[in-house]
Design a protein around this motif. Sequence first.
Motif, PDB file in Angstrom:
ATOM      1  N   SER A 196       0.674  -1.372   0.022  1.00  0.00           N
ATOM      2  CA  SER A 196      -0.120   0.042   0.126  1.00  0.00           C
ATOM      3  C   SER A 196       0.805   1.231   0.007  1.00  0.00           C
ATOM      4  O   SER A 196       0.395   2.354  -0.180  1.00  0.00           O
ATOM      5  N   PHE A 197       2.149   1.013   0.243  1.00  0.00           N
ATOM      6  CA  PHE A 197       3.111   2.177   0.090  1.00  0.00           C
ATOM      7  C   PHE A 197       4.267   1.759  -0.700  1.00  0.00           C
ATOM      8  O   PHE A 197       4.528   0.750  -0.896  1.00  0.00           O
ATOM      9  N   VAL A 198       4.929   3.047  -1.362  1.00  0.00           N
ATOM     10  CA  VAL A 198       6.439   2.757  -1.659  1.00  0.00           C
ATOM     11  C   VAL A 198       6.841   3.061  -0.366  1.00  0.00           C
ATOM     12  O   VAL A 198       6.923   4.127   0.297  1.00  0.00           O
ATOM     13  N   TRP A 199       8.048   2.171   0.030  1.00  0.00           N
ATOM     14  CA  TRP A 199       8.714   2.259   1.169  1.00  0.00           C
ATOM     15  C   TRP A 199      10.134   2.627   1.019  1.00  0.00           C
ATOM     16  O   TRP A 199      10.920   2.074   0.155  1.00  0.00           O
ATOM     17  N   GLY A 200      10.714   3.486   1.893  1.00  0.00           N
ATOM     18  CA  GLY A 200      12.098   4.003   1.892  1.00  0.00           C
ATOM     19  C   GLY A 200      12.574   3.529   3.375  1.00  0.00           C
ATOM     20  O   GLY A 200      11.941   3.867   4.530  1.00  0.00           O
ATOM     21  N   PHE A 201      13.429   2.636   3.466  1.00  0.00           N
ATOM     22  CA  PHE A 201      13.914   2.082   4.705  1.00  0.00           C
ATOM     23  C   PHE A 201      15.224   2.752   5.157  1.00  0.00           C
ATOM     24  O   PHE A 201      16.359   2.453   4.522  1.00  0.00           O
ATOM     25  N   LEU A 208      19.778   5.566  -1.446  1.00  0.00           N
ATOM     26  CA  LEU A 208      20.262   6.656  -1.510  1.00  0.00           C
ATOM     27  C   LEU A 208      21.292   6.917  -0.698  1.00  0.00           C
ATOM     28  O   LEU A 208      21.148   6.685   0.587  1.00  0.00           O
ATOM     29  N   GLN A 209      22.631   7.318  -1.235  1.00  0.00           N
ATOM     30  CA  GLN A 209      23.678   7.346  -0.517  1.00  0.00           C
ATOM     31  C   GLN A 209      23.586   8.711   0.444  1.00  0.00           C
ATOM     32  O   GLN A 209      23.002   9.664  -0.168  1.00  0.00           O
ATOM     33  N   GLY A 262      18.451  15.861   7.172  1.00  0.00           N
ATOM     34  CA  GLY A 262      17.276  15.494   6.907  1.00  0.00           C
ATOM     35  C   GLY A 262      16.703  16.037   5.435  1.00  0.00           C
ATOM     36  O   GLY A 262      16.085  15.551   4.636  1.00  0.00           O
ATOM     37  N   THR A 263      16.721  17.561   5.520  1.00  0.00           N
ATOM     38  CA  THR A 263      16.081  18.193   4.468  1.00  0.00           C
ATOM     39  C   THR A 263      16.886  17.938   3.270  1.00  0.00           C
ATOM     40  O   THR A 263      16.102  17.848   2.035  1.00  0.00           O
ATOM     41  N   VAL A 264      18.346  17.751   3.092  1.00  0.00           N
ATOM     42  CA  VAL A 264      18.828  17.554   1.998  1.00  0.00           C
ATOM     43  C   VAL A 264      18.480  15.870   1.495  1.00  0.00           C
ATOM     44  O   VAL A 264      18.371  15.532   0.454  1.00  0.00           O
ATOM     45  N   VAL A 265      18.241  14.930   2.179  1.00  0.00           N
ATOM     46  CA  VAL A 265      17.891  13.611   2.142  1.00  0.00           C
ATOM     47  C   VAL A 265      16.636  13.592   1.410  1.00  0.00           C
ATOM     48  O   VAL A 265      16.444  12.815   0.528  1.00  0.00           O
ATOM     49  N   MET A 266      15.671  14.359   2.349  1.00  0.00           N
ATOM     50  CA  MET A 266      14.332  14.253   1.610  1.00  0.00           C
ATOM     51  C   MET A 266      14.218  14.798   0.134  1.00  0.00           C
ATOM     52  O   MET A 266      13.447  14.379  -0.648  1.00  0.00           O
ATOM     53  N   ALA A 267      15.294  15.608  -0.268  1.00  0.00           N
ATOM     54  CA  ALA A 267      15.168  15.918  -1.778  1.00  0.00           C
ATOM     55  C   ALA A 267      15.814  15.072  -2.385  1.00  0.00           C
ATOM     56  O   ALA A 267      15.029  14.827  -3.454  1.00  0.00           O
ATOM     57  N   ALA A 275      12.435  12.751  -2.718  1.00  0.00           N
ATOM     58  CA  ALA A 275      11.588  13.438  -3.833  1.00  0.00           C
ATOM     59  C   ALA A 275      12.002  12.949  -5.174  1.00  0.00           C
ATOM     60  O   ALA A 275      11.383  12.573  -5.929  1.00  0.00           O
ATOM     61  N   ASP A 276      13.567  13.268  -5.560  1.00  0.00           N
ATOM     62  CA  ASP A 276      13.858  12.869  -6.683  1.00  0.00           C
ATOM     63  C   ASP A 276      13.775  11.629  -7.147  1.00  0.00           C
ATOM     64  O   ASP A 276      13.429  11.011  -8.128  1.00  0.00           O
ATOM     65  N   HIS A 277      13.976  10.676  -6.329  1.00  0.00           N
ATOM     66  CA  HIS A 277      14.043   9.002  -6.375  1.00  0.00           C
ATOM     67  C   HIS A 277      12.459   8.909  -6.779  1.00  0.00           C
ATOM     68  O   HIS A 277      11.858   8.009  -7.679  1.00  0.00           O
ATOM     69  N   VAL A 278      11.441   9.543  -5.916  1.00  0.00           N
ATOM     70  CA  VAL A 278      10.025   9.042  -6.013  1.00  0.00           C
ATOM     71  C   VAL A 278       9.625   9.551  -7.308  1.00  0.00           C
ATOM     72  O   VAL A 278       8.866   8.872  -8.191  1.00  0.00           O
ATOM     73  N   SER A 279      10.053  10.789  -7.707  1.00  0.00           N
ATOM     74  CA  SER A 279       9.498  11.454  -8.885  1.00  0.00           C
ATOM     75  C   SER A 279       9.846  10.409 -10.264  1.00  0.00           C
ATOM     76  O   SER A 279       9.193  10.437 -11.336  1.00  0.00           O
ATOM     77  N   SER A 280      11.203  10.149 -10.028  1.00  0.00           N
ATOM     78  CA  SER A 280      11.885   9.202 -11.108  1.00  0.00           C
ATOM     79  C   SER A 280      11.124   7.889 -11.071  1.00  0.00           C
ATOM     80  O   SER A 280      11.039   7.607 -12.475  1.00  0.00           O
TER      81      SER A 280
END
Lengths: 239, 356
Positions: free
Chosen positions: A71-76, A184-185, A221-226, A229-234
């Motif tokens: 039900s989600f795309v998960w980021g661990f 995501l490194q 965290g803000t930098v990683v959240m970007a 977002a890039d990963h999800v949008s891709s």
Amino acid sequence: MKVALTGNSHVWSLRRGSGPPGLDALVFGLGNGKYERRPFTHLSEDGVVLDVPQYAEALTRATGLRAIDTSFVWGFCSVNHNSRLYRDDTWLAYEPAAIRRGDRVAVSEELLRTMIESDQAGVRALFDHLLEAGVDFFAISAPPPRRDNNGIRKGIRPEVVRYVDRTAREIWATWLDERKIPVLQPPPSTVDDEGFLLEGYHSEVVRNGVPDRHHASAEYGTVVMAQVADHVSSKVDVA
Amino acid sequence: MHPYQQFGPEAFWRQGVAERNPLHFEDVYTPRFEISRETRIAAAGSCFAQHIGQQFKRRGYSFLDTEPPPPLLDAAQQHAFGYDLYSARYGNLYTVRQLVQLLKRATGEFVPEDDVWVEDGRLFDPYRPTIEPNGFATTQEFEASRVDHYDAVARILPQADLFVFTFGLTESWMNTADGAVYPTCPGTVHGEFDPGRHQFVNFSWPQIMEDFESFLQVARSINPEMRFLVTVSPVPLTATASGQHVLAASMASKSILRAVCAELYARYDYVDYFPSYELVASHPMRAMFFDPNLRTVAANGVAHVMDTFFRAHGDAGPGDAAVAPEDSTAHPGSADSAMDEDDVVCEEALLEVFGS
């Protein structure tokens, strides 16, 4: 696309950071990373069940789910949590053979790899279960070590911390790549030339008078959240 | 009145053996000296010796380990890297000559010509070939590990009050250039067999006696109060290179080793003998403690042997155990809960694959 970001305590910086506009992500921590060293999941008809009560309760509290499902795309945020390795007292008496000083006992490459792979066992099992359950997910790396981490403060050489962390990251990267699990490194802009987290991204939280010398800040965290977002949008673009 | 009239039942076969339950040969061993939890104990020998070391540790005795595993290494993986088996990371010492040469290598008195085996870019120590399961990656780490190992070996004798040695084999393989003895035949586990350099040797009673007496001399020169406990492994040969049938070769080998122990016991009042061989392999035991392969000793056999040993030393076992294993649910400290055969690291057993 519903996105859920979760994992060990390093999720904290993501939770406190600001996601870019358009990223609608549920961010929550599962709990203490100490449980990640041993397999803590099993497969069920509902998905991947978390066997550690702390983790299971956190999942249900945040999502209403009893198992991790599609039900989600998960980021661990569960990979490269190498502090369990590099700040261990082992390195007060032992050092990797390649860089060891004479007064420390040498640890071979194979022995170091064995210790690292053992540390990764629980999260590897989680990811294998997620793959088997057909869950769409990606991995998020923990931040690199801080120069003021408690391992260095108790006498472990920074060179050893770097070596152990770098080796563990390479082993994780290979394992994830073999399974085509995206990861995501840490953003290069947050890391200094020697592989430590830049001081500007250190968490400055003080709990019960004890400063946090382990986690990254909300800015990190803000930098990683970007990146998220890039990963999800891709993924959306590809779809 | 003649001498036999004053002996107890243990001196007579009928009362001491034939009419007794073989599980109750408690008086088969009377300790020559006390071993307490304060006694600092070192151990070496063939695979069976691993059980003895484990039992000392599990029961809370002061077992010396001068080369302990890194704390980060899981307990389940320690044996694979040669940790937690003996008092340092030397692996199995099947022959006394290995023990003698190990001590000489550690002090630099003996530097074997055959220094390293290289296979597919990985480096193996000819004298402990399985200590790193996949070999060392670089010369640097190979050398570093060896230096650390020799330092650890050199620290054993000055610290030990008691040295336990389990005699395993008389058969061995030797380098013809300098007499260096290998734990395994080159080419079987690692290395490459060279008939021009590698020679079979079957040590005789005088040779083994001489080797062990030279060890006693070295050890007592370092620690004049040191005592010794010797045993013979009940595990037969996996394979023989003697040309004899393996049964006859095994019997010859074990008989020689047992005779060495008898002579050591007779000559030195600071040497004790524990009959682990008799408690498993003698015919009154009816092979009950062997696995179906009639070679490896089953867990209950190990338990029986070790419980007999500790009971003789006033350690009643389960209830008397100072340290209980975390994963034990029934009999902490008892050999029942100790490592089973799968946990024993035994290169010699690998010879079995060549027998097909």
